[in-house]
Scaffold this active site. Structure first.
Site: not given
Ligand SMILES: NC(=O)c1ccc[n+]([C@@H]2O[C@H](COP(=O)([O-])OP(=O)(O)OC[C@H]3O[C@@H](n4cnc5c(N)ncnc54)[C@H](OP(=O)(O)O)[C@@H]3O)[C@@H](O)[C@H]2O)c1
Length: 328
Positions: A143
């Protein structure tokens, strides 16, 4: 086209589901979660109630039955399933950091061994459209690097130093609660974090180099008491002074054909919930100040991921993404 979202219970997963509701050619058919197997998606994402009947499923990449996958999981989790999806010929956008950098820089930056490395186009769509078009696997940018790079791109090749100063909303940290994101620590507060060591600096440097820049790059993020949005102030120190009018004209021309990058005074409110990046510039001699705003969950993550999907699959680039934010 049938879509599966791996990691659909998180913030970017929920945002993918929200945005894809309005896509003319794509439908989400599977939303995975390890912990919430069988639970309705709307119980975690209440804003989607009445709009989707899906329940989360705890299935792996080998069991996904879809044409296209979004990996919305943390870094290191994506690399564990990316190979399976590629082998099965399922086109994928990975929102994590696992395929954004070279193997060497990734391992140094994230302090882990990459178990399943391959090269993938870097999906900062406006700058890498030709590589993304028709690709089978795309690494979606971070981001901060999205907003920062779009702020500096028109002038990066003429600079000796670029200092990125960014302010982000709290959803950038994902949905796992922590002391940093605990309401009393964020609300009515403002602070810097990882002043010199944020991992996203590696992507900013990589993109500056690809733009032909040899500038030294620095980055300090700050945490704003808002849910969404990133405002980046890029201080671009030029090798030679330039007229202010010339700088502005260069920015306007650089982005004149880009629907999702608008030249106007950036505010978080004008881009919230949308795939737009607003950019504007002011300058004084050899010092240029470029400011950008994005919604971290849309242009900074799920929206740009859909923009990339559109190019990968031959849809109109803006399909499902051409809507205004809310004002005021
Ligand atoms: N938030 C942002 O603004 C943003 C922006 C750009 C990129 N990203 C990237 O996008 C990705 C997701 O971000 P997010 O903010 O959506 O994160 P999040 O809210 O923490 O959600 C991640 C999801 O992945 C699942 N998860 C966690 N650990 C896992 C594992 N070891 N294996 C499989 N599933 C797993 C979890 O679901 P369960 O526990 O229910 O399985 C969780 O709901 C990350 O890599 C982050 O760096 C985020």
């Amino acid at each position: 086209m049938e879509i599966a979202i791996i990691g659909a219970s998180g913030y970017t997963g929920g945002e993918l589901m929200r945005l894809l509701l309005n896509h003319p050619s794509a439908e989400v058919v599977a939303a995975t979660s390890r912990k919430l197997d069988g639970t309705p998606v709307a119980s975690v994402h209440p804003h989607l109630r009445g709009l989707t009947d899906l329940a989360f499923r705890n299935i792996g990449a080998g069991d996904i039955d879809a044409d296209f996958v979004f990996l919305a999981v943390p870094h290191t989790a994506a690399m564990k399933v990316a190979g399976t999806l590629v082998e099965r010929g399922i086109r994928t956008v990975d929102l994590s950091a696992d395929y954004r950098l070279s193997k060497e820089i990734y391992e140094k930056t994230y302090g882990v061994t990459h178990e399943a490395y391959f090269e993938a186009p870097y999906g900062l769509t406006e700058l890498h459209r030709d590589e993304v078009r028709g690709a089978s696997f795309v690494a979606n940018p971070g981001c901060f690097p999205t907003g920062a790079t779009l702020a500096a791109a028109p002038l990066a090749h003429l600079a000796h130093t670029i200092i990125y100063d960014s302010k982000t909303g709290v959803t950038g940290a994902g949905n796992t609660p922590s002391a940093t994101t605990h309401y009393p620590n964020v609300g009515d507060n403002f602070s810097a974090y990882k002043w010199t060591s944020h991992r996203h600096l590696a992507e900013m440097k990589q993109e500056a180099a690809r733009l032909g820049s040899t500038a030294r790059c620095y980055f300090t993020p700050h945490l704003l008491p808002v849910n969404r949005g990133i405002l980046t102030t890029a201080h671009i120190l030029l090798n030679e002074p330039m007229e202010s009018k010339e700088v502005e004209t260069l920015y306007r021309k650089f982005y004149e054909r880009e629907f999702f990058v608008r030249y106007q005074k950036p505010t978080l409110a004008a881009v919230r919930g949308t795939n737009f990046c607003d950019v504007a510039v002011e300058s004084e001699g050899d010092r240029v100040v470029a400011v950008s705003t994005i919604d971290n969950l849309v242009k900074g993550a799920s929206g740009q991921a859909i923009q990339n999907m559109n190019l990968m699959c031959g849809f109109a680039e803006g399909a499902g993404l051409c809507f205004a934010g809310m004002s005021p």
